[in-house]
Design a protein around this motif. Sequence first.
Motif, PDB file in Angstrom:
ATOM      1  N   ALA A 238      24.216  52.344  39.368  1.00 32.62           N
ATOM      2  CA  ALA A 238      25.414  51.935  40.109  1.00 32.62           C
ATOM      3  C   ALA A 238      25.870  50.533  39.766  1.00 32.62           C
ATOM      4  O   ALA A 238      27.069  50.237  39.815  1.00 32.62           O
ATOM      5  N   VAL A 239      24.928  49.640  39.398  1.00 32.96           N
ATOM      6  CA  VAL A 239      25.254  48.227  39.161  1.00 32.96           C
ATOM      7  C   VAL A 239      24.534  47.736  37.917  1.00 32.96           C
ATOM      8  O   VAL A 239      23.369  48.072  37.680  1.00 32.96           O
ATOM      9  N   ALA A 240      25.234  46.912  37.135  1.00 32.88           N
ATOM     10  CA  ALA A 240      24.643  46.296  35.952  1.00 32.88           C
ATOM     11  C   ALA A 240      24.653  44.783  36.103  1.00 32.88           C
ATOM     12  O   ALA A 240      25.565  44.217  36.702  1.00 32.88           O
ATOM     13  N   LYS A 241      23.622  44.136  35.567  1.00 37.49           N
ATOM     14  CA  LYS A 241      23.608  42.681  35.528  1.00 37.49           C
ATOM     15  C   LYS A 241      24.252  42.248  34.210  1.00 37.49           C
ATOM     16  O   LYS A 241      23.789  42.621  33.135  1.00 37.49           O
ATOM     17  N   VAL A 242      25.333  41.489  34.318  1.00 37.43           N
ATOM     18  CA  VAL A 242      26.103  41.095  33.142  1.00 37.43           C
ATOM     19  C   VAL A 242      26.176  39.578  33.069  1.00 37.43           C
ATOM     20  O   VAL A 242      26.553  38.915  34.044  1.00 37.43           O
ATOM     21  N   LEU A 243      25.824  39.020  31.913  1.00 30.66           N
ATOM     22  CA  LEU A 243      25.932  37.583  31.679  1.00 30.66           C
ATOM     23  C   LEU A 243      27.265  37.302  31.000  1.00 30.66           C
ATOM     24  O   LEU A 243      27.552  37.859  29.934  1.00 30.66           O
ATOM     25  N   VAL A 244      28.082  36.457  31.627  1.00 25.04           N
ATOM     26  CA  VAL A 244      29.402  36.130  31.095  1.00 25.04           C
ATOM     27  C   VAL A 244      29.422  34.667  30.664  1.00 25.04           C
ATOM     28  O   VAL A 244      29.009  33.782  31.425  1.00 25.04           O
ATOM     29  N   ASP A 245      29.919  34.432  29.454  1.00 27.30           N
ATOM     30  CA  ASP A 245      30.028  33.092  28.880  1.00 27.30           C
ATOM     31  C   ASP A 245      30.852  32.177  29.782  1.00 27.30           C
ATOM     32  O   ASP A 245      31.739  32.641  30.517  1.00 27.30           O
ATOM     33  N   ALA A 246      30.588  30.880  29.698  1.00 28.68           N
ATOM     34  CA  ALA A 246      31.292  29.895  30.530  1.00 28.68           C
ATOM     35  C   ALA A 246      32.805  29.967  30.378  1.00 28.68           C
ATOM     36  O   ALA A 246      33.546  29.697  31.332  1.00 28.68           O
ATOM     37  N   ALA A 247      33.279  30.335  29.185  1.00 31.77           N
ATOM     38  CA  ALA A 247      34.728  30.367  28.931  1.00 31.77           C
ATOM     39  C   ALA A 247      35.443  31.388  29.808  1.00 31.77           C
ATOM     40  O   ALA A 247      36.628  31.217  30.124  1.00 31.77           O
ATOM     41  N   LEU A 248      34.746  32.459  30.215  1.00 35.47           N
ATOM     42  CA  LEU A 248      35.380  33.517  31.000  1.00 35.47           C
ATOM     43  C   LEU A 248      34.736  33.709  32.369  1.00 35.47           C
ATOM     44  O   LEU A 248      35.230  34.498  33.183  1.00 35.47           O
ATOM     45  N   ALA A 249      33.655  32.979  32.635  1.00 35.13           N
ATOM     46  CA  ALA A 249      32.891  33.211  33.860  1.00 35.13           C
ATOM     47  C   ALA A 249      33.710  33.007  35.130  1.00 35.13           C
ATOM     48  O   ALA A 249      33.622  33.808  36.069  1.00 35.13           O
ATOM     49  N   GLN A 250      34.528  31.970  35.173  1.00 37.44           N
ATOM     50  CA  GLN A 250      35.292  31.704  36.388  1.00 37.44           C
ATOM     51  C   GLN A 250      36.364  32.767  36.622  1.00 37.44           C
ATOM     52  O   GLN A 250      36.687  33.079  37.774  1.00 37.44           O
ATOM     53  N   ARG A 251      36.903  33.309  35.553  1.00 45.40           N
ATOM     54  CA  ARG A 251      37.891  34.370  35.705  1.00 45.40           C
ATOM     55  C   ARG A 251      37.251  35.628  36.283  1.00 45.40           C
ATOM     56  O   ARG A 251      37.815  36.292  37.158  1.00 45.40           O
ATOM     57  N   VAL A 252      36.060  35.966  35.791  1.00 46.31           N
ATOM     58  CA  VAL A 252      35.347  37.130  36.323  1.00 46.31           C
ATOM     59  C   VAL A 252      34.949  36.878  37.776  1.00 46.31           C
ATOM     60  O   VAL A 252      35.031  37.779  38.617  1.00 46.31           O
ATOM     61  N   LYS A 253      34.563  35.660  38.084  1.00 43.75           N
ATOM     62  CA  LYS A 253      34.200  35.299  39.463  1.00 43.75           C
ATOM     63  C   LYS A 253      35.390  35.466  40.393  1.00 43.75           C
ATOM     64  O   LYS A 253      35.263  35.979  41.514  1.00 43.75           O
ATOM     65  N   ALA A 254      36.561  35.036  39.926  1.00 40.85           N
ATOM     66  CA  ALA A 254      37.773  35.188  40.735  1.00 40.85           C
ATOM     67  C   ALA A 254      38.129  36.657  40.921  1.00 40.85           C
ATOM     68  O   ALA A 254      38.643  37.063  41.972  1.00 40.85           O
ATOM     69  N   GLU A 255      37.845  37.472  39.911  1.00 45.73           N
ATOM     70  CA  GLU A 255      38.182  38.895  39.957  1.00 45.73           C
ATOM     71  C   GLU A 255      37.264  39.674  40.888  1.00 45.73           C
ATOM     72  O   GLU A 255      37.721  40.525  41.658  1.00 45.73           O
ATOM     73  N   PHE A 256      35.960  39.376  40.854  1.00 48.20           N
ATOM     74  CA  PHE A 256      34.991  40.172  41.615  1.00 48.20           C
ATOM     75  C   PHE A 256      34.467  39.462  42.866  1.00 48.20           C
ATOM     76  O   PHE A 256      33.822  40.100  43.699  1.00 48.20           O
ATOM     77  N   GLY A 257      34.751  38.169  43.000  1.00 44.78           N
ATOM     78  CA  GLY A 257      34.351  37.455  44.207  1.00 44.78           C
ATOM     79  C   GLY A 257      32.969  36.826  44.130  1.00 44.78           C
ATOM     80  O   GLY A 257      32.152  37.177  43.263  1.00 44.78           O
ATOM     81  N   ASP A 258      32.711  35.912  45.065  1.00 44.28           N
ATOM     82  CA  ASP A 258      31.426  35.212  45.092  1.00 44.28           C
ATOM     83  C   ASP A 258      30.260  36.170  45.323  1.00 44.28           C
ATOM     84  O   ASP A 258      29.136  35.900  44.879  1.00 44.28           O
ATOM     85  N   GLY A 259      30.529  37.272  45.984  1.00 39.74           N
ATOM     86  CA  GLY A 259      29.460  38.218  46.273  1.00 39.74           C
ATOM     87  C   GLY A 259      28.859  38.865  45.036  1.00 39.74           C
ATOM     88  O   GLY A 259      27.738  39.392  45.100  1.00 39.74           O
TER      89      GLY A 259
END
Length: 316
Positions: A238-259
């Motif tokens: 159901a869930v995967a642990k994904v490491l996102v590079d610093a260049a895109l990390a904040q965008r993914v954080k904004a998309e999926f939330g702090d949770g």
Amino acid sequence: MAAKTPQPERMINLLALLVQRAQPLTLKQIRQELVNQYPDGDSAARAAFERDKAELRALGIPMDMVTLGGDKAGEGAYTVDRRQFEIGDLGLNEAERSALQMAIATVRIGASHGDEALWKLGGERALDRPSTSVNIQMDDKQMPALAAGVVEHRTLKFLYKGQERQVDPYGLLSRGGFWYIVGFDHLRNAQRVFRVDRIDGEITNGDAQSFSRPEGFDLAKAVPTELDLLAEGDGDDAVAKVLVDAALAQRVKAEFGDGAVLRERSDGSIEFAIPCANLSAFRIWLFAMVDRAEVLEPPRVREHIVSHLQKIALSN
């Protein structure tokens, strides 16, 4: 009363209307067809229409104006010839389609030309933010029937998951790599969402103006979000642990939330918990970040991604 229809939805309806009509339509006729989608006042409606026209032209869709004669002498009317902007069937096999899908997702990041090609291939192009999805399988035989149903308020009949369905279509939207039709399902006696590529066979239309769309209906909220789409599937994990590079990390954080944040690393990269039950949608989302994202676990999902990339590499 001001128009409540969001501009992206109104643009899709405008394009569908002009594409399927053999004769040019005046703005007055367009407003009559797209009921309540443009503001009531003439000046406000003209301004909204000019914005839609400019956006469509910016996407490479030529909307031509002709000057009418006869009893409408001097009045402007508008038409779209789909042959001038559509890309025909490329004849791609599954491996080639997957490679193109990945390539377009890559080009999409910060590149308007990728978005333009996406639109021509039948994909989604959100006007206010980048899209992470592409669907190049919209059937030309389905689009006229679906568009007519939405624009002209015609009840649709089609076969879906082995059952005959009768649906009053409220809206048509592309999201997460697939087209969806939202409307009142007479079989279930409730509003339902249908994925267009799962419709079997031919779609037939009823009479025009055979239903009314509910007041306050919001198409964008009616269709599952990208987060919902990633979670909807029959994958074993159901869930995967994904490491996102610093260049895109904040965008993914904004998309999926702090949770969704599992760990923030000192180099600015972030480990996220991302839904992956829908492996196809997850794969498209992941590939859009190219080499700036890596699946860490579970092993089964990581192996699936590696195997898919290897198949693409071997097919080229």
